[in-house]
Scaffold this motif. Structure first.
Motif, PDB file in Angstrom:
ATOM      1  N   ALA A  56       0.858  -1.183   0.000  1.00 22.32           N
ATOM      2  CA  ALA A  56       0.000   0.000   0.000  1.00 22.32           C
ATOM      3  C   ALA A  56       0.895   1.234   0.000  1.00 22.32           C
ATOM      4  N   TYR A  57       0.700   2.105  -0.991  1.00 27.00           N
ATOM      5  CA  TYR A  57       1.501   3.327  -1.114  1.00 27.00           C
ATOM      6  C   TYR A  57       0.596   4.545  -0.940  1.00 27.00           C
ATOM      7  N   LEU A  58       1.086   5.528  -0.185  1.00 29.27           N
ATOM      8  CA  LEU A  58       0.327   6.745   0.068  1.00 29.27           C
ATOM      9  C   LEU A  58       1.064   7.934  -0.533  1.00 29.27           C
ATOM     10  N   ALA A  59       0.372   8.669  -1.401  1.00 34.88           N
ATOM     11  CA  ALA A  59       0.961   9.838  -2.053  1.00 34.88           C
ATOM     12  C   ALA A  59       0.169  11.085  -1.691  1.00 34.88           C
ATOM     13  N   ILE A  60       0.884  12.125  -1.257  1.00 34.07           N
ATOM     14  CA  ILE A  60       0.286  13.417  -0.927  1.00 34.07           C
ATOM     15  C   ILE A  60       1.149  14.495  -1.564  1.00 34.07           C
ATOM     16  N   SER A  61       0.521  15.450  -2.210  1.00 38.07           N
ATOM     17  CA  SER A  61       1.263  16.518  -2.863  1.00 38.07           C
ATOM     18  C   SER A  61       2.141  17.263  -1.857  1.00 38.07           C
ATOM     19  N   GLY A  62       3.431  17.380  -2.174  1.00 43.60           N
ATOM     20  CA  GLY A  62       4.360  18.085  -1.306  1.00 43.60           C
ATOM     21  C   GLY A  62       5.066  17.205  -0.299  1.00 43.60           C
ATOM     22  N   ALA A  63       4.704  15.914  -0.261  1.00 44.00           N
ATOM     23  CA  ALA A  63       5.301  14.996   0.711  1.00 44.00           C
ATOM     24  C   ALA A  63       5.918  13.799   0.007  1.00 44.00           C
ATOM     25  N   LEU A  64       6.873  13.162   0.673  1.00 41.76           N
ATOM     26  CA  LEU A  64       7.462  11.938   0.147  1.00 41.76           C
ATOM     27  C   LEU A  64       6.474  10.784   0.276  1.00 41.76           C
ATOM     28  N   VAL A  65       6.597   9.811  -0.606  1.00 40.72           N
ATOM     29  CA  VAL A  65       5.706   8.647  -0.597  1.00 40.72           C
ATOM     30  C   VAL A  65       5.927   7.825   0.674  1.00 40.72           C
ATOM     31  N   GLN A  66       4.831   7.362   1.246  1.00 41.47           N
ATOM     32  CA  GLN A  66       4.878   6.462   2.393  1.00 41.47           C
ATOM     33  C   GLN A  66       4.335   5.102   1.957  1.00 41.47           C
ATOM     34  N   ALA A  67       4.791   4.036   2.596  1.00 40.70           N
ATOM     35  CA  ALA A  67       4.369   2.693   2.190  1.00 40.70           C
ATOM     36  C   ALA A  67       4.159   1.801   3.400  1.00 40.70           C
ATOM     37  N   GLY A  68       3.350   0.776   3.192  1.00 41.49           N
ATOM     38  CA  GLY A  68       3.113  -0.227   4.219  1.00 41.49           C
ATOM     39  C   GLY A  68       2.843  -1.570   3.572  1.00 41.49           C
ATOM     40  N   LEU A  69       3.319  -2.622   4.194  1.00 41.68           N
ATOM     41  CA  LEU A  69       3.114  -3.978   3.685  1.00 41.68           C
ATOM     42  C   LEU A  69       1.712  -4.459   4.034  1.00 41.68           C
ATOM     43  N   ILE A  70       1.039  -5.072   3.076  1.00 39.47           N
ATOM     44  CA  ILE A  70      -0.287  -5.643   3.328  1.00 39.47           C
ATOM     45  C   ILE A  70      -0.101  -7.048   3.894  1.00 39.47           C
ATOM     46  N   LYS A  71      -0.578  -7.261   5.102  1.00 37.58           N
ATOM     47  CA  LYS A  71      -0.399  -8.545   5.775  1.00 37.58           C
ATOM     48  C   LYS A  71      -1.496  -8.721   6.812  1.00 37.58           C
ATOM     49  N   ASP A  72      -1.434  -9.827   7.559  1.00 37.56           N
ATOM     50  CA  ASP A  72      -2.377 -10.063   8.660  1.00 37.56           C
ATOM     51  C   ASP A  72      -3.828  -9.845   8.238  1.00 37.56           C
ATOM     52  N   PHE A  73      -4.345 -10.764   7.450  1.00 37.34           N
ATOM     53  CA  PHE A  73      -5.742 -10.719   7.009  1.00 37.34           C
ATOM     54  C   PHE A  73      -6.038  -9.530   6.109  1.00 37.34           C
ATOM     55  N   GLY A  74      -5.073  -9.146   5.267  1.00 42.67           N
ATOM     56  CA  GLY A  74      -5.296  -8.083   4.296  1.00 42.67           C
ATOM     57  C   GLY A  74      -5.139  -6.681   4.838  1.00 42.67           C
ATOM     58  N   ASN A  75      -4.677  -6.534   6.071  1.00 42.12           N
ATOM     59  CA  ASN A  75      -4.563  -5.212   6.684  1.00 42.12           C
ATOM     60  C   ASN A  75      -3.229  -4.545   6.371  1.00 42.12           C
ATOM     61  N   PHE A  76      -3.218  -3.231   6.434  1.00 41.44           N
ATOM     62  CA  PHE A  76      -1.972  -2.480   6.282  1.00 41.44           C
ATOM     63  C   PHE A  76      -1.983  -1.274   7.215  1.00 41.44           C
ATOM     64  N   ILE A  77      -0.789  -0.827   7.571  1.00 36.33           N
ATOM     65  CA  ILE A  77      -0.604   0.371   8.392  1.00 36.33           C
ATOM     66  C   ILE A  77       0.480   1.218   7.735  1.00 36.33           C
ATOM     67  N   ILE A  78       0.157   2.474   7.454  1.00 35.04           N
ATOM     68  CA  ILE A  78       1.121   3.385   6.841  1.00 35.04           C
ATOM     69  C   ILE A  78       1.382   4.538   7.805  1.00 35.04           C
ATOM     70  N   PRO A  79       2.574   4.628   8.366  1.00 32.70           N
ATOM     71  CA  PRO A  79       2.880   5.728   9.296  1.00 32.70           C
ATOM     72  C   PRO A  79       3.052   7.046   8.545  1.00 32.70           C
ATOM     73  N   ILE A  80       2.499   8.128   9.098  1.00 33.71           N
ATOM     74  CA  ILE A  80       2.655   9.434   8.446  1.00 33.71           C
ATOM     75  C   ILE A  80       3.093  10.527   9.420  1.00 33.71           C
ATOM     76  N   ALA A  81       3.275  10.195  10.692  1.00 35.30           N
ATOM     77  CA  ALA A  81       3.629  11.211  11.686  1.00 35.30           C
ATOM     78  C   ALA A  81       4.971  11.871  11.387  1.00 35.30           C
ATOM     79  N   LYS A  82       5.904  11.119  10.771  1.00 29.52           N
ATOM     80  CA  LYS A  82       7.227  11.666  10.455  1.00 29.52           C
ATOM     81  C   LYS A  82       7.433  11.817   8.949  1.00 29.52           C
ATOM     82  N   MET A  83       6.338  11.818   8.206  1.00 28.84           N
ATOM     83  CA  MET A  83       6.400  11.959   6.753  1.00 28.84           C
ATOM     84  C   MET A  83       7.110  13.264   6.379  1.00 28.84           C
TER      85      MET A  83
END
Length: 309
Positions: free
Chosen positions: A159-186
């Motif tokens: 799972a990739y997260l794109a926001i204008s003006g910020a670097l791309v963040q990513a998270g692995l999809i695992k554990d029953f299809g779930n993902f977590i993407i941290p953005i606090a330090k984006m």
């Protein structure tokens, strides 16, 4: 015995030998083709992405058409100063279609060379630079969600997260299809400060997997609530109102929303899995109220998840 009889027997025998030889030859050709395919799987890394860049860490991810082991070699002066395994590996690389390596203990504002080793394939040396040192966070909680494929949780993906003006963040999809993407330090795209989004900042989520892809456009919130489930093949736009993303009726939520997050998704499916058997800890996991949590309950949850839009 006349001369025709004498000629017929060798002729029939010769035909049998010829046909037998042809059959053996075809078998050997097919066998060689099979062995050739097995010996040379497609291991070329694609969709290579450097994401989650901070001052002392970064994430390198990629995809392969065949499940292969993979790792990254990295260093400042050369790419072979250190070897980093996939985040899911312990001591020995395992076979994956989607690969994610987190590189830690890096120096701030420093250029690094890295190389992806994917099966027997070695990618070209590439570079990235870490962000400037910073102790700041933006206060936003991680982006949490789940992905479905044919009505069931996706087994492997990114799972990739794109926001204008910020670097791309990513998270692995695992554990029953779930993902977590941290953005606090984006970080900002200039690698200087931490990106400071607002509550209505528009973000785009991209799902990549061997089963296909999906996208979701939504507005950020700081309440930490999970996104609605997304199915492989979907292209969702939730910017109008994320609150309307779930079309579940109140009665459905009461029965199938086992974690009370107001969504029916892979997280609820996972709760059913964890309570399989008699005397479940979570009584609500027995969806058909027959006294045991089993495949029937899993099928009911899968069907209800597949109905969600």
């Amino acid at each position: 015995m006349n001369i025709l009889t004498k000629l017929r027997i060798p002729t029939l025998l010769g035909l049998a030998i010829i046909l037998g030889g042809l059959g053996t030859g075809v078998y050997l050709v097919l066998q060689n083709q099979y062995l050739a395919v097995r010996a040379t799987p497609e291991t070329q890394p694609k969709n290579i992405t450097v994401s989650n860049i901070e001052d002392t860490s970064a994430v390198i991810s990629w995809q392969t058409d065949t499940a292969v082991p993979g790792f990254v070699t990295i260093g400042q002066k050369s790419d072979n100063e250190q070897t980093i395994l996939d985040d899911r590996d312990q001591n020995v690389p395992q076979l994956y279609f989607m690969h994610l390596v987190t590189v830690r203990n890096l120096s701030p504002a420093t250029a690094y060379q890295y190389r992806i080793v994917s099966g027997k394939n070695k990618a070209e040396v590439a570079q990235f630079q870490t962000a400037a040192a910073s102790l700041t966070e933006n206060g936003f909680k991680p982006i949490v969600g789940s992905v479905l494929e044919s009505g069931r949780p996706l087994k492997e993906g990114m799972a990739y997260l794109a926001i204008s003006g910020a670097l791309v963040q990513a998270g692995l999809i695992k554990d029953f299809g779930n993902f977590i993407i941290p953005i606090a330090k984006m970080r900002e795209t200039n690698l200087q400060g931490v990106f400071q989004p607002s509550k209505q900042t528009t973000a785009k989520l991209s799902i990549v997997s061997g089963a296909g892809s999906a996208t979701m456009v939504f507005n950020l919130t700081d309440d930490g609530k999970p996104l609605p489930s997304i199915k492989i093949g979907e292209q969702l736009d939730l910017t109008a109102s994320i609150a309307n993303a779930s079309s579940s009726k109140s009665s459905d939520l009461d029965k199938f929303d086992l974690n009370n997050d107001r969504f029916i998704n892979a997280s609820d499916y996972g709760i059913v899995v964890k309570n399989l058997g008699k005397n479940p800890k979570e009584k609500r996991a027995d969806l058909n109220s027959d006294g045991v949590v089993d495949k029937k309950d899993l099928d009911l949850m899968s069907q209800k998840i597949s109905e969600q839009k």
